[in-house]
Enzyme design. Structure first.
Site, PDB file in Angstrom:
ATOM      1  N   LYS A 195     -12.023  -6.327  10.600  1.00  0.00           N
ATOM      2  CA  LYS A 195     -11.114  -7.126  11.445  1.00  0.00           C
ATOM      3  C   LYS A 195     -11.842  -8.350  12.000  1.00  0.00           C
ATOM      4  O   LYS A 195     -11.249  -9.425  12.121  1.00  0.00           O
ATOM      5  CB  LYS A 195     -10.552  -6.284  12.601  1.00  0.00           C
ATOM      6  CG  LYS A 195      -9.631  -5.151  12.160  1.00  0.00           C
ATOM      7  CD  LYS A 195      -8.223  -5.636  11.856  1.00  0.00           C
ATOM      8  CE  LYS A 195      -7.398  -4.480  11.283  1.00  0.00           C
ATOM      9  NZ  LYS A 195      -6.139  -4.824  10.677  1.00  0.00           N
ATOM     10  N   LYS A 249      -5.888  -2.002  -0.794  1.00  0.00           N
ATOM     11  CA  LYS A 249      -5.028  -1.356   0.214  1.00  0.00           C
ATOM     12  C   LYS A 249      -3.784  -2.182   0.505  1.00  0.00           C
ATOM     13  O   LYS A 249      -3.874  -3.382   0.786  1.00  0.00           O
ATOM     14  CB  LYS A 249      -5.807  -1.181   1.516  1.00  0.00           C
ATOM     15  CG  LYS A 249      -4.978  -0.560   2.641  1.00  0.00           C
ATOM     16  CD  LYS A 249      -5.717  -0.552   3.975  1.00  0.00           C
ATOM     17  CE  LYS A 249      -4.874   0.010   5.108  1.00  0.00           C
ATOM     18  NZ  LYS A 249      -3.667  -0.776   5.430  1.00  0.00           N
ATOM     19  N   LYS A 292       0.043  -3.914   6.432  1.00  0.00           N
ATOM     20  CA  LYS A 292       0.951  -4.838   7.124  1.00  0.00           C
ATOM     21  C   LYS A 292       0.271  -6.180   7.289  1.00  0.00           C
ATOM     22  O   LYS A 292       0.846  -7.221   7.020  1.00  0.00           O
ATOM     23  CB  LYS A 292       1.353  -4.271   8.491  1.00  0.00           C
ATOM     24  CG  LYS A 292       2.316  -3.105   8.386  1.00  0.00           C
ATOM     25  CD  LYS A 292       2.726  -2.623   9.774  1.00  0.00           C
ATOM     26  CE  LYS A 292       2.319  -1.193  10.005  1.00  0.00           C
ATOM     27  NZ  LYS A 292       1.378  -1.019  11.087  1.00  0.00           N
TER      28      LYS A 292
HETATM   29  P1  ATP Z   1      -2.343  -3.049  10.010  1.00  0.00           P
HETATM   30  O1  ATP Z   1      -2.517  -3.998   8.859  1.00  0.00           O
HETATM   31  O2  ATP Z   1      -1.713  -3.682  11.209  1.00  0.00           O
HETATM   32  O3  ATP Z   1      -3.587  -2.268  10.315  1.00  0.00           O
HETATM   33  P2  ATP Z   1      -1.392  -0.906   8.395  1.00  0.00           P
HETATM   34  O4  ATP Z   1      -0.451  -1.261   7.318  1.00  0.00           O
HETATM   35  O5  ATP Z   1      -2.814  -0.634   8.039  1.00  0.00           O
HETATM   36  O6  ATP Z   1      -1.257  -2.025   9.504  1.00  0.00           O
HETATM   37  P3  ATP Z   1      -1.421   1.102  10.434  1.00  0.00           P
HETATM   38  O7  ATP Z   1      -0.439   1.016  11.541  1.00  0.00           O
HETATM   39  O8  ATP Z   1      -2.815   0.620  10.687  1.00  0.00           O
HETATM   40  O9  ATP Z   1      -0.814   0.343   9.169  1.00  0.00           O
HETATM   41  O10 ATP Z   1      -1.516   2.573   9.897  1.00  0.00           O
HETATM   42  C1  ATP Z   1      -0.484   3.519  10.095  1.00  0.00           C
HETATM   43  C2  ATP Z   1      -0.714   4.709   9.190  1.00  0.00           C
HETATM   44  O11 ATP Z   1      -0.453   4.344   7.842  1.00  0.00           O
HETATM   45  C3  ATP Z   1      -2.134   5.248   9.220  1.00  0.00           C
HETATM   46  O12 ATP Z   1      -2.079   6.664   9.143  1.00  0.00           O
HETATM   47  C4  ATP Z   1      -2.758   4.702   7.971  1.00  0.00           C
HETATM   48  O13 ATP Z   1      -3.780   5.526   7.461  1.00  0.00           O
HETATM   49  C5  ATP Z   1      -1.569   4.687   7.031  1.00  0.00           C
HETATM   50  N1  ATP Z   1      -1.725   3.645   6.019  1.00  0.00           N
HETATM   51  C6  ATP Z   1      -1.705   2.303   6.207  1.00  0.00           C
HETATM   52  N2  ATP Z   1      -1.875   1.670   5.034  1.00  0.00           N
HETATM   53  C7  ATP Z   1      -2.022   2.630   4.085  1.00  0.00           C
HETATM   54  C8  ATP Z   1      -2.234   2.615   2.670  1.00  0.00           C
HETATM   55  N3  ATP Z   1      -2.299   1.494   1.994  1.00  0.00           N
HETATM   56  N4  ATP Z   1      -2.352   3.811   2.039  1.00  0.00           N
HETATM   57  C9  ATP Z   1      -2.271   4.982   2.711  1.00  0.00           C
HETATM   58  N5  ATP Z   1      -2.070   5.069   4.033  1.00  0.00           N
HETATM   59  C10 ATP Z   1      -1.948   3.904   4.725  1.00  0.00           C
HETATM   60 MG    MG Z   2      -4.318  -0.416   9.586  1.00  0.00          MG
END
Ligand code: ATP
Ligand code: MG
Length: 329
Positions: A111, A194, A197
């Site tokens: 980050k 990955k 969001k």
């Molecule tokens: P940000 O980019 O804001 O971090 P994010 O898409 O990573 O958002 P989070 O809110 O950080 O989402 O994560 C929420 C849940 O979704 C967590 O349990 C995380 O492990 C899971 N998750 C997020 N992205 C993935 C992915 N690509 N594959 C599997 N699990 C995921």
């Molecule tokens: Mg995340």
């Protein structure tokens, strides 16, 4: 009954990664465990959402949780900032978290690289708040995606440290998938490892059919295999990984075969993948829209969840205060 805690940051719409990494596990667990699923609005502040957006972001994720099938009668669904006990416990937890270990966390380093103009203290102490979220309900199991493995390891470390200093009160929260399989990581369509969001590479549960088709058709590939059983480039492997998640096994097997004998046409594979994603997303999308517009229902779910979560959190906080040595006059 064992306790389960997991959260999602309201930083955008839920995508396939959130669903298959986390929410799918929630659905399988809600009947058999004491589940707390929350919307991590405090966590989302590390990226400074616009004040006018914050509430709607939370509302959107709440609607998405419910549309996916999380049942507020079975699980406790709550908004993190409704439970002020978490903030007090987080302050206490920060006293036993060390700068060295926080600086070394991969998610912090990532980050800090992504937003060099905004390396705030909240980013650094993210794993402390996450540990607090989990142990305040004395969770045993945490359904998360593979990207959260290290943060969860830190949560265990903080729980152990607290136990060592003050007495055994916290179980060690373990990563968990309902089927006993490894934690999964859903890849992006841009060739990256990955879907996320903030990566801007997601297929979202609210995406229209044509948007999904467009995103999938644009997915990165290579010029195709030239030798039998050739190893796949990362971007191509990502398409196969997505297909494994959303398509029928025989469909996946077919594309494996044609890849291995070099007759694959990525266009056909993408078309199939897009349709399989749409088959999954379309009904969820309709439910999201309905629920998002039902303000009274959302209010009811959030207040019921807040009450249940506060009850559990304040019980732990009282124990913690007393162990640390606080007494009232
Ligand atoms: P940000 O980019 O804001 O971090 P994010 O898409 O990573 O958002 P989070 O809110 O950080 O989402 O994560 C929420 C849940 O979704 C967590 O349990 C995380 O492990 C899971 N998750 C997020 N992205 C993935 C992915 N690509 N594959 C599997 N699990 C995921
Ligand atoms: Mg995340």
């Amino acid at each position: 009954m064992e306790t389960v805690v997991s959260g999602i940051r309201p930083t955008g719409n839920l995508h396939l990664g959130n669903y298959f990494g986390a929410v799918r596990n929630f659905l399988k667990m809600q009947a058999d465990y004491n589940c707390y699923f929350f919307i991590a609005d405090w966590h989302s502040l590390t990226t400074h959402p616009k004040p006018g957006d914050l509430h709607n972001n939370v509302r959107q994720v709440l609607a998405e949780y419910l549309a996916c099938g999380i049942d507020p009668e079975k699980a406790t669904i709550f908004i993190q900032s409704d439970v002020k006990e978490i903030a007090e416990f987080y302050l206490l937890m920060n006293m036993n978290a060390y700068l060295g270990e926080l600086y070394r966390t991969t998610s912090f380093k990532d980050k800090a690289r992504q937003q060099p103009e905004n390396v705030n203290a909240g980013l650094l102490t993210y794993p402390v708040l996450m540990a607090t979220d989990i142990i305040i309900h004395k969770a045993n199991k945490v359904p998360v995606g593979k990207d959260q493995e290290q943060n969860l390891e830190m949560a265990r470390k903080f729980a152990r440290r607290f136990n060592n200093m003050y007495g055994d009160i916290f179980p060690e929260p373990k990563p968990f998938t309902f089927d006993g399989a490894d934690l999964i990581k859903v890849p992006g369509l841009d060739g990256s490892g990955k879907m996320g969001k903030s990566e801007g590479n997601g297929v979202f549960l609210v995406d229209e059919d044509k948007v999904i088709r467009k995103k999938v058709m644009r997915a990165v590939t290579d010029s195709g295999p030239t030798e039998e059983n050739q190893e796949k480039a990362e971007a191509v492997q990502n398409l196969f990984t997505l297909m494994k998640i959303v398509s029928q096994p025989d469909v996946l097997a077919h594309y494996e075969t044609v890849y291995n004998n070099c007759s694959i046409r990525y266009g056909d594979m993408k078309k199939q993948l897009a349709e399989d994603i749409i088959g999954f997303v379309a009904p969820v999308r309709e439910r999201i829209l309905d629920i998002y517009n039902n303000e009274a229902y959302l209010h009811q779910v959030a207040s019921m969840g807040a009450e249940k979560a506060r009850e559990s959190a304040s019980k732990t906080l009282k124990e913690v205060q007393s162990l640390i040595g606080f007494r009232s006059f």
